[in-house]
Write a protein that holds these residues in place. Structure first.
Motif, PDB file in Angstrom:
ATOM      1  N   THR A 172       3.428  -3.631   9.785  1.00 23.92           N
ATOM      2  CA  THR A 172       2.117  -4.137  10.367  1.00 23.92           C
ATOM      3  C   THR A 172       1.921  -3.546  12.381  1.00 23.92           C
ATOM      4  N   CYS A 200      -5.224   1.234   6.218  1.00 27.02           N
ATOM      5  CA  CYS A 200      -4.267   2.017   6.795  1.00 27.02           C
ATOM      6  C   CYS A 200      -4.360   2.932   6.334  1.00 27.02           C
ATOM      7  N   LEU A 253       5.479  -3.058   5.286  1.00 28.15           N
ATOM      8  CA  LEU A 253       3.714  -3.708   4.481  1.00 28.15           C
ATOM      9  C   LEU A 253       4.560  -3.625   2.986  1.00 28.15           C
ATOM     10  N   ASP A 261      -1.355   3.094   1.846  1.00 26.83           N
ATOM     11  CA  ASP A 261      -0.762   1.578   1.194  1.00 26.83           C
ATOM     12  C   ASP A 261       1.363   2.206   0.799  1.00 26.83           C
ATOM     13  N   TYR A 301      -2.170  -1.193  11.053  1.00 28.40           N
ATOM     14  CA  TYR A 301      -1.080  -1.024  10.776  1.00 28.40           C
ATOM     15  C   TYR A 301       0.059   0.918  11.766  1.00 28.40           C
TER      16      TYR A 301
END
Lengths: 597, 821
Positions: B243, B262, B250, B287, B229
């Motif tokens: 990504t 991530c 995301l 994330d 990521y």
């Protein structure tokens, strides 16, 4: 496919599977389509490990034989050389690679050394400037190849010559390595016995290699109780004698290579009605011979004189089985009959094949030439007139019979007389040189070096003592229902197998005197087992390793001992190569000749 | 109690664990380059290195510490200006200098080696980044000319110069990062409002999906720990996450990715000039949530180390670990949790108080058939806890629960206990490796042991190997080997070191004495190396090193001992090149095994050397054989000369037979040549036997007779020879003449045999022939056997009725038998 390897006391399929796994892993390491360039010598032994189908599954699309010059065209990503580590071969490979580079092909090159990598060869490739072209240089450790359920062979043709003539112990090193592999798979062998210089050397190397692996103790319950290492030169006599078992005779007459025999095709034509005498096949009939075939397993080790009876009995059983169909009344019975049909048909074709082979052999064994030859052999083995020039040999030379036949007989006479008198020896040598050509002086020299031909020194002829003590000659031999190993040579009991037999009972101590007469030291070593791995003393298994080759008749004798109830031990046989007198003498010659008969 | 350090942040719990009070004594992290290795690795500081300090005369100092701040090494920096520092995956420190040189130091501050980033980078490196992928470490640099170069693996040092990015010179570069995934290394960079992806041979402009259209520049970008990521921090104050191929924002992926995957760290330094606040702050992102960690009241600079499962926060005083509370721990410790693990823990607590409530809790779990789950939860949760007391509490609960289960495999429990013990040991302040269970699982024991070995914590490493029951050659032997390699660098006398090493290592499996010896040799101690090599059980390992040390003779001994002929060959070839010929031959002479192998080699490769070799050894027999062999490769004229040499040598070898035979051969050869010239037919290369035979076929009886006499062919053989030849030729006349010349030494049956194999197979001829020799009896035998009336009549007619009475009777009887048929 190789189920027969797992029938025996020791499952040798484990070894084969290990070898196959390694092969697959190597092939997968070279990703993409591949062509294999074969050192032709290796194709036979490889056939015992893997068929083409396995290679194909791993993207092997083409196969070539290694030849000087440039490689044949092939639309593949990888070129893999399967070769023995020999300098001559390296030069050929270098030539191949150079011509590829010149053509700017974008192939990846790999080498697989069998059975072992060699620094010397890699150096040669480097000198030739092609070492860098190889992406993978690997070794495929193929020392002992499972040949049958109780038989392992290194398939090393020149092992005897190298060891006893050239003092090159490479094959012994491989033998020791092979034994280490076996021990890794089947457990440490607690007892090692041996007789002969080479045996001593192999045992020493094994003990040394064990130290190299020190610490990584093998925790497998040992499958083998005893290892017996025997030098071929302890018993030079046995391979010289004509083998009289069924399998032995097939090998003597037609030769068995890597488990296959090539037979004259005429006897194998299936006569179908209406076709009449169409063109005869000219290609020899190639038959695979191993214990996977039920009938062959039964008759292979019998004295040839006992084979006929078995075959006719089998014929009756099979035709009776086929007759059964008339009795099959109900649907269920018919169904049962049909279900057995494939097996019966296989049995019938197997029977037909062996009947044909037996007929072929019979034509030869009933010939006068065969009989005369055998008579002389048996005279020598019983010690009759071994110190004089033999008229039969003389006549054979005069009629220029095949040289190998002559050499076998002369060597046999020499061995049975513990050497020949100067006059006799020189006479034979001169006759041979004059008749077959002076170039054979080198071959004669080789035979002398190997101890097969010998000048009698002042020492007494000790062969009679050996013969009597070890009971090498049995007059009352029973070929049909044998009670002693001497049936395999119709009277002569192979010395090597006697040594094995005596080792089990009553032990070698009883024959110290004779052992001293035979060449090389005899010894006993013990390998420590991790505690808890000691096994009960019943059902003993012995691995017997012939350094320099073993004959089918010897194998038959050992199988006979395995089956004897009071024998007390079962044998697994290993050898550098399966030999007979002809192939053996041939390997010692410096010029090649056609086989006898 | 346990929940006190948890933070609830809208969607999930995070917690901060104090790892260490830092043991170092430094003023602050300001104005220094700092690098900390992931997986609880060491910290390096380069103080006063750059920019502001450049004018100062004082040298910068490079310091290395464990994660707990225990000093490992420090030394003044004497080399060039350092742009950045970073750790490799195997704990080596890379110092990237402005001039493009990368210096590598080990964890104890020893210089190892250096490499250069290419001529392009000469004195112009402005920024550098160290990046990792599985098992390798790479370096990316940016030069003043806005060009990027990348070394993807510092161990093979192949430099990739990346293509130019258009327009960088004018619009400038605001930020960049490296993405290293699946053996591919890419650079993502931002220039103005554009984002570019740069790889080995192309530069692609990318439109980032789902981004605020107002964005005109990016302050910062950061890739997640596993490079899956990427986050961009824009001038509008937004953070875009997606990504790393910049294709999927995301927010669409929330449910798919695991939390661990991530974690990204931004360190928004003053350089970025956040609009409102001049206060530097630290931003940490998961994330789907963003944390602004620690209102750092003290004016302390913090350094963040991204880890697989969290972030380590290093300050000048303390070292903390911030991570999300794992689901299992959350379930167990959440207030009023009814998860099976929580109930089991409660049950165990009550049980210790000897309260019946234990049974109630237990029943509750058991009724739902959840006891195995409960036990597993407790075991798992123990792994996530850092405090030994908490671990113990959970494990005891698990053990308690386990005792009510009959077929629960103890493996998990046992493994967890073992591994936690190891983790606690390495987390200890003195060792200073704050590994979490998750990191440890990813890192593997092997790597952990390697790391300890690098720090020379040999005893601890060995104890861990033993405790975890690692196979010897991967574990204890491996550590011992490193210890020994370290030992050979000490100043003690050779004997003492060799002895000490052997004492400790003994016959431990998998110990390679040769590796240790190689190390000793590298350190300039060949004598020690030889002593150590003596302990090496594998000759294959001894020999190459001995050759490298130019101990050919010793190598030869070892090679022969091993029985490996390839090794012997290798040494022999080495000696051949190293020594003069005389000494070489003398050496071989002392080693028969090597000598015979070399002979074989010569036989195939160097025939001439072979001759010299035999000469040297006075081996006349072999020399003679050699000449014989040689002679066959030559024309006849030369062959005679070669054979003559062979005769001489055979005589010297006192092999009279061979000498005489070879003389005979020469004689024959000369004779054959003469014949060949006279008759223009091929005679050379036939044996004596065949020559005579051919002569007889030709009808040259005179020549044949001459050979018979000259070569003293025995009568018997000559008779056989002659009658076979005559039979083949169908020369019955000559045959009859010959048969009558004198009494046959081979009898007359031989004649019959010869006839029967000849083409002109006719019994009448045979019979009349035999009778001409007055061998009536033999003729009669054959006729009787054949049962042919004509034959019988013929024989009868020749019989003398009175003298051969019995014979006649037999013949008559046979004839009547034949008639009946």
């Amino acid at each position: 496919m190789a189920a027969h390897l797992s029938y025996g006391r020791v499952n040798l399929n484990v070894l084969r599977e290990a070898a196959r796994k390694e092969l697959r892993e190597f092939l997968d390491r070279c990703a993409g389509s591949k062509a294999i360039v074969w050192d032709e010598y290796l194709t036979g032994p490889f056939g015992l490990i893997a068929q083409y189908s396995l290679l194909k599954e791993h993207e092997v699309e083409k196969m070539f034989t290694l030849k000087p010059g440039s490689l044949p065209p092939a639309d593949v990503k990888n070129i893999i050389f399967f070769v023995r580590p020999k300098l001559e071969i390296m030069d050929i490979i270098a030539g191949n690679v150079k011509s590829e580079v010149k053509q700017r092909s974008h192939r990846d090159f790999h080498i697989l050394f069998v059975p072992r990598r060699s620094l010397l060869c890699e150096q040669r490739l480097e000198e030739q400037g092609v070492l860098g072209s190889f992406i993978n240089i690997d070794q495929y450790i193929l020392d002992l190849i499972p040949y049958d359920g109780d038989l392992l062979s290194m398939e090393s043709e020149s092992a005897f010559r190298e060891c006893y003539l050239e003092n090159d112990q490479t094959s012994l090193y491989h033998a020791a390595k092979g034994l280490m592999t076996l021990q890794a798979l089947y457990g440490t062998i607690p007892q090692i016995y041996g007789k002969g210089e080479c045996a001593r050397h192999v045992a020493n190397m094994m003990l040394r290699m064990k130290r190299e692996f020190a610490g990584s103790q093998n925790q497998i319950l040992p499958v083998f109780d005893t290892l017996l290492l025997l030098d071929r030169n302890v018993d030079l006599l046995t391979p010289l004698a004509t083998q009289l078992t069924y399998e032995g005779l097939i090998d003597e007459i037609y030769g068995i290579t890597n488990g296959y025999a090539k037979l004259p095709p005429e006897k194998f034509i299936q006569k179908k009605q209406g076709e009449g005498g169409k063109d005869l096949p000219t290609e020899p009939k190639k038959l695979q011979l191993n214990s996977a075939e039920e009938l062959y397993a039964e008759i292979r080790d019998k004295n040839f004189n006992a084979v006929g009876a078995v075959l006719s009995k089998k014929a009756k059983i099979i035709s009776a089985a086929f007759e059964e169909r008339h009795n099959a009344k109900t649907v269920g019975e018919i169904k049962q009959f049909v279900s057995q049909l494939p097996h019966m048909q296989a049995a019938r074709s197997s029977l037909a094949n062996h009947t044909s082979i037996a007929e072929l052999i019979k034509d030869i064994t009933t010939s006068e030439a065969f009989f005369d030859n055998l008579t002389v052999e048996q005279e020598f083995m019983t010690g009759v007139d071994t110190d004089k020039v033999n008229t039969y040999i003389e006549d054979c030379i005069a009629q220029k019979d095949p040289l190998i036949k002559i050499l076998r007989l002369v060597c046999m006479q020499s061995v049975c007389n513990n050497g020949l008198k100067q006059k006799v020896l020189d006479y034979y040598k001169r006759e041979i040189l004059q008749t077959y050509g002076y170039e054979h002086i080198l071959t004669l020299n080789n035979l002398e070096k190997a101890g097969l031909l010998k000048l009698q020194t002042n020492a007494r002829n000790n062969y009679p003592t050996i013969r009597k003590t070890l009971k090498l000659w049995m007059d009352d031999v029973n070929e049909q229902n044998p009670n002693d190993i001497s049936y395999v040579y119709s009277g002569y009991a192979p010395l090597s197998v006697r040594l094995a037999q005596i080792l089990v009972r009553p032990g070698w101590r009883s024959i110290e005197e004779v052992l001293k007469m035979l060449p090389g030291p005899h010894f006993e070593e013990r390998q420590q087992l991790p505690s808890g791995l000691h096994k009960k003393r019943e059902n003993r298994t012995t691995l017997i390793f012939f350094l320099g080759g073993v004959t089918y008749a010897e194998i038959a004798a050992l199988r006979f001992l395995s089956q004897m109830e009071e024998g007390g031990t079962e044998y697994i046989i290993a050898s550098t190569k399966l030999i007979n007198g002809t192939s053996w003498i041939k390997s010692l010659m410096d010029k090649l000749e056609a086989p006898p008969f | 109690l346990l929940q006190q350090n948890w933070n609830w942040n809208s969607l999930l719990f995070s917690r901060k664990t104090d790892l260490y009070e830092m043991g170092w004594n430094i003023g602050g992290l300001r104005d220094c380059l700092i690098a900390a290795a992931p997986y609880g690795g060491p910290i390096a500081l380069l103080k006063g290195s750059q920019r502001s300090e450049r004018s100062h005369s004082a040298r910068p100092v490079l310091e290395m510490y464990t994660s707990s701040g225990v000093p490992l090494a420090n030394f003044p920096w004497k080399s060039g200006i350092v742009v950045d520092i970073g750790w490799t995956v195997s704990d080596y420190l890379l110092c990237i200098q402005e001039n493009g040189t990368v210096l590598i130091y080990d964890i104890l501050g020893n210089y190892c080696r250096h490499f250069n980033m290419g001529s392009e980078s000469q004195n112009s490196v402005t920024e550098a980044k160290v990046f990792h992928s599985a098992y390798r470490t790479g370096v990316a640099i940016l030069t003043k000319a806005y060009r990027f170069s990348v070394v993807t693996n510092i161990d093979d040092q192949k430099i990739w110069r990346l293509p130019d990015v258009p327009g960088l010179q004018t619009s400038g570069l605001s930020c960049w990062t490296v993405i290293s995934q699946d053996r591919q290394t890419k650079l993502v960079l931002a220039s103005g409002r554009n984002i570019y992806v740069l790889d080995n041979d192309s530069c692609t402009s990318v439109t980032v999906p789902g981004l605020d259209p107002d964005v005109s520049s990016y302050f910062h970008m950061s890739a997640s720990f596993n490079y899956k990521y990427l986050a961009l921090y824009t001038n509008t104050g937004c953070i875009w996450m997606g990504t790393s191929n910049l294709k999927v924002p995301l927010k669409y992926m929330i449910l798919k990715c695991s939390y661990y995957s991530c974690i990204m760290v931004f360190k928004i330094s003053s350089r970025c000039r956040r609009p409102r606040s001049q206060q530097p702050s630290v931003v940490l992102m998961w994330d789907r949530l963003l944390l602004v960690a620690g209102k750092n009241n003290e004016n302390d600079e913090l350094y963040l180390v991204p880890e697989l499962d969290g972030v380590r926060i290093i300050g000048s005083k303390s070292h903390e670990f911030l991570h999300e509370v794992p689901a299992t721990c959350e379930e167990i410790f959440k207030i009023a949790s009814m998860a099976p693990g929580a109930l089991l823990l409660e049950a165990h607590k009550e049980y210790k108080k000897e309260s019946q409530k234990a049974d109630e809790y237990l029943r509750e779990i058991k009724d739902q058939n959840l006891l195995p789950t409960a036990v597993e939860q407790c075991i798992e949760a123990a792994g996530f806890e850092c405090e030994p007391e908490t671990q113990k509490m959970l494990l005891r609960a698990a053990s308690f629960g386990k005792s009510f289960l009959s077929n629960f495999s103890p493996e998990k429990f046992v493994t967890m206990c073992r591994e936690l013990r190891v983790l606690n040991a390495v987390r200890d302040y003195t060792v200073g490796m704050p590994l979490t269970y998750v990191q440890f699982s990813q890192l593997t024991v092997q790597v952990l042991i390697d790391r300890l070995v690098f720090r020379r914590l040999y005893p601890l490493a060995i104890e861990i190997c033993k405790h975890l029951k690692i196979r010897e050659f991967q574990g204890v032997s491996h550590v011992l080997k490193h210890w020994a390699c370290f030992k050979v660098q000490q100043k003690d006398p050779d004997e003492d070191i060799a002895h000490a090493i052997n004492q400790k290592l003994g016959d431990t499996a998998g110990i390679s004495y040769s590796e240790i010896a190689a190390k000793a040799y590298e350190c300039g101690r060949p004598e020690l190396a030889i002593m150590l090599l003596d302990f090496e059980p594998q000759s294959g390992e001894q020999v190459p090193l001995l050759l490298k040390m130019k101990r050919g003779q010793l190598a030869l001994n070892k090679a022969i001992e091993s029985g490996d002929t390839d090794l012997v060959y290798t040494v022999v070839m080495y000696l051949k090149n190293e020594m003069n010929r005389r000494d070489f031959f003398l050496t071989l002479r002392k080693h028969p095994v090597a000598l015979s192998l070399y002979r074989q080699f010569c036989k195939h490769q160097e025939q001439d050397t072979l001759k010299d070799l035999y000469n040297q050894e006075d081996d006349h027999q072999e020399l003679a054989n050699f000449y014989v062999q040689e002679s066959y490769q030559e024309k006849v004229e030369v062959r005679v000369a070669e054979l003559q040499k062979a005769v001489d040598e055979y005589s010297k070898a006192r092999n009279e037979f061979a000498a005489k035979a070879t003389e005979e051969q020469i004689k024959l050869l000369k004779f054959q040549r003469k014949l060949q010239d006279e008759t223009d037919k091929p005679y050379v290369d036939h044996s004596l036997h065949d020559t005579v035979y051919n002569l007889l076929l030709e009808g040259s009886h005179r020549h044949a007779e001459q050979l018979y006499k000259d070569f003293k062919i025995p009568d018997k053989r000559y008779w056989w020879l002659k009658i076979s030849a005559l039979a083949e030729k169908n020369d019955w006349e000559e045959l009859e003449k010959f048969s009558k010349s004198k009494k046959s030494p081979i009898g007359y049956l031989a004649f019959v045999e010869v006839f029967s194999i000849s083409e002109q197979f006719n019994y009448l001829i045979i019979l009349s022939f035999l009778m001409s020799l007055r061998e009536v009896e033999q003729a009669a035998d054959i006729a009787i056997e054949r049962k042919n009336e004509n034959d019988l009549n013929l024989v009868l007619s020749r019989c003398n009725q009175s003298t051969d009475r019995s014979l006649v009777e037999r013949l008559n009887k046979a004839r009547s038998g034949a008639n009946k048929k």
